[in-house]
Design a protein around this motif. Structure first.
Motif, PDB file in Angstrom:
ATOM      1  N   ASP A   1       0.857  -1.195   0.000  1.00 32.45           N
ATOM      2  CA  ASP A   1       0.000   0.000   0.000  1.00 32.45           C
ATOM      3  C   ASP A   1       0.893   1.246   0.000  1.00 32.45           C
ATOM      4  O   ASP A   1       0.714   2.158  -0.812  1.00 32.45           O
TER       5      ASP A   1
ATOM      6  N   HIS B   1      -5.716   3.243  -6.455  1.00 30.38           N
ATOM      7  CA  HIS B   1      -6.600   3.516  -5.319  1.00 30.38           C
ATOM      8  C   HIS B   1      -8.046   3.735  -5.776  1.00 30.38           C
ATOM      9  O   HIS B   1      -8.976   3.341  -5.082  1.00 30.38           O
TER      10      HIS B   1
ATOM     11  N   HIS C   1      -6.903  -3.865   1.791  1.00 33.07           N
ATOM     12  CA  HIS C   1      -6.518  -2.737   0.931  1.00 33.07           C
ATOM     13  C   HIS C   1      -5.126  -2.910   0.308  1.00 33.07           C
ATOM     14  O   HIS C   1      -4.939  -2.662  -0.891  1.00 33.07           O
TER      15      HIS C   1
ATOM     16  N   CYS D   1      -4.088  -3.124  -3.678  1.00 30.09           N
ATOM     17  CA  CYS D   1      -3.088  -2.243  -4.296  1.00 30.09           C
ATOM     18  C   CYS D   1      -2.035  -3.077  -5.029  1.00 30.09           C
ATOM     19  O   CYS D   1      -1.680  -2.792  -6.178  1.00 30.09           O
TER      20      CYS D   1
END
Ligand SMILES: [Fe+2]
Length: 366
Positions: A188, A255, A269, A273
């Motif tokens: 990320d 994103h 998340h 990514c």
């Protein structure tokens, strides 16, 4: 050349800087909002330093905080007349803390702010943030990513005054992060470093922070996952630099697309990514090849192509999947993703991505 930047007025970085917390707090009841792994450390290290003060600890977000979880925390905080909130954990804990601190003086439901039906006033209580992962950079940014469990919509809540009063970035807190979490959150941060560098809103200051972040994260993430102390320090610093950069420059299509994919299929998340990053870099390369070449050189590589290839190798080495097959992505999901990817991040992507191109991107990862 002109730029401006808004970041927390107090940022401390370094091992053991967390012990500055008691000296920074205003008077009055304190609420820790934290990840559940943080509780023993808070109890052992912080409670003795806070004796004589009313202190409450609440924990347990599983992913991005849900609106009803924030509502519950707000009711609790109001009942205790909380005067300071300390967010201690990964992005979810810090985002939950930010939402509580920003909305505590309000009366309207959280959903009204989430869906922009109401605007919060800039009169929140003291907020201090301590990250335990090197990933989201939530300690720097003035927004909180929340999920409406009813609609499945995951997006940023942005209200006046959500930026923290202080961020204490202590690599010792990141050191204990499990390898798989370090890998995902590190990806990320790497994505944030790369996207902020090529963002349409990047400026001279953010680019120099992003460049340094790409180097620190790219060269150290693998060893950080093996808990090498110097590598953890470097990745934590890289994450902080990337966060300061993207809080001003914005991000990009990784994103933009990653958020609806994550909320729909419960993809963490950082994994979202990592899966999207190299395909989106390939898509962007025709319009920002030179910038990617520059990042490659920063990371000790020859050019954009080698940067993309090595990013893919790093993803494989860290055992992150190459696509969304393990999460069950299929064509029926595309309309939701296409409809919900047009965020601020998408607007910063250096190359416009049409709905058809979003679908093409998803095809490659299905
Ligand atoms: Fe991110």
């Amino acid at each position: 050349m002109k730029f401006d930047i808004d970041i927390p007025p107090v940022i401390r970085f370094g091992r053991k800087c967390r012990f500055a917390l008691p000296s920074l707090l205003p008077e009055g009841p304190l609420l820790f909002i934290c990840g559940k792994h943080a509780v023993p450390r808070i109890e052992k290290e912080m409670l003795p330093l806070l004796s004589g003060r009313e202190v409450y600890i609440r924990c347990g977000f599983k992913g991005e905080p849900h609106l009803d979880e924030v509502e519950e925390l707000l009711a609790f905080a109001r009942s205790k007349q909380i005067k300071a909130v300390a967010g201690w954990g990964g992005g979810s804990a810090m985002d939950g803390a930010k939402a509580v601190a920003a909305l505590l003086p309000e009366t309207a439901p959280v959903a009204d702010f989430f869906y922009n039906r109401a605007a919060a006033q800039d009169r929140r209580i003291y907020l201090i943030l301590l990250p335990t992962t090197a990933g989201t950079g939530a300690e720097i940014t003035a927004n909180a990513v929340l999920t409406d469990a009813g609609s499945g919509i995951k997006q940023s809540l942005r209200t006046a005054g959500m930026a923290a009063d202080a961020a204490l970035v202590d690599p010792e807190l990141v050191q204990e992060c499990p390898s798989s979490v370090m890998a995902a959150s590190g990806f990320d941060a790497l994505t944030q470093a790369m996207e902020s560098f090529i963002s349409l809103k990047a400026n001279a200051l953010t680019r120099s922070l992003s460049r340094s972040a790409v180097r620190d994260i790219f060269l150290n993430l693998s060893r950080a996952c093996a808990h090498d102390e110097k590598a953890v320090d470097a990745v934590t610093l890289g994450c902080l630099n990337a966060a300061v950069a993207f809080s001003r420059s914005g991000l990009g299509a990784v994103h933009g697309v990653g958020h609806p994919v994550g909320s729909l299929l419960s993809v963490p998340h950082g994994i979202a990514c990592a899966v999207l990053l190299t395909e989106v870099l390939r898509f962007n390369a025709p319009v920002c090849g030179e910038a990617l070449d520059e990042l490659a050189v920063t990371a000790g590589l020859a050019d954009a192509e080698e940067l993309i290839a090595n990013t893919e190798l790093l993803r494989k080495e860290l055992q992150i999947p190459a696509d969304f097959k393990p999460y069950g992505l299929n064509k029926t999901h595309y309309p939701f993703i296409i409809q919900n990817c047009r965020s601020g991040s998408m607007k910063c992507n250096p190359r416009n991505m049409s709905d058809a191109q979003v679908a093409e991107l998803l095809e490659k990862l299905t």
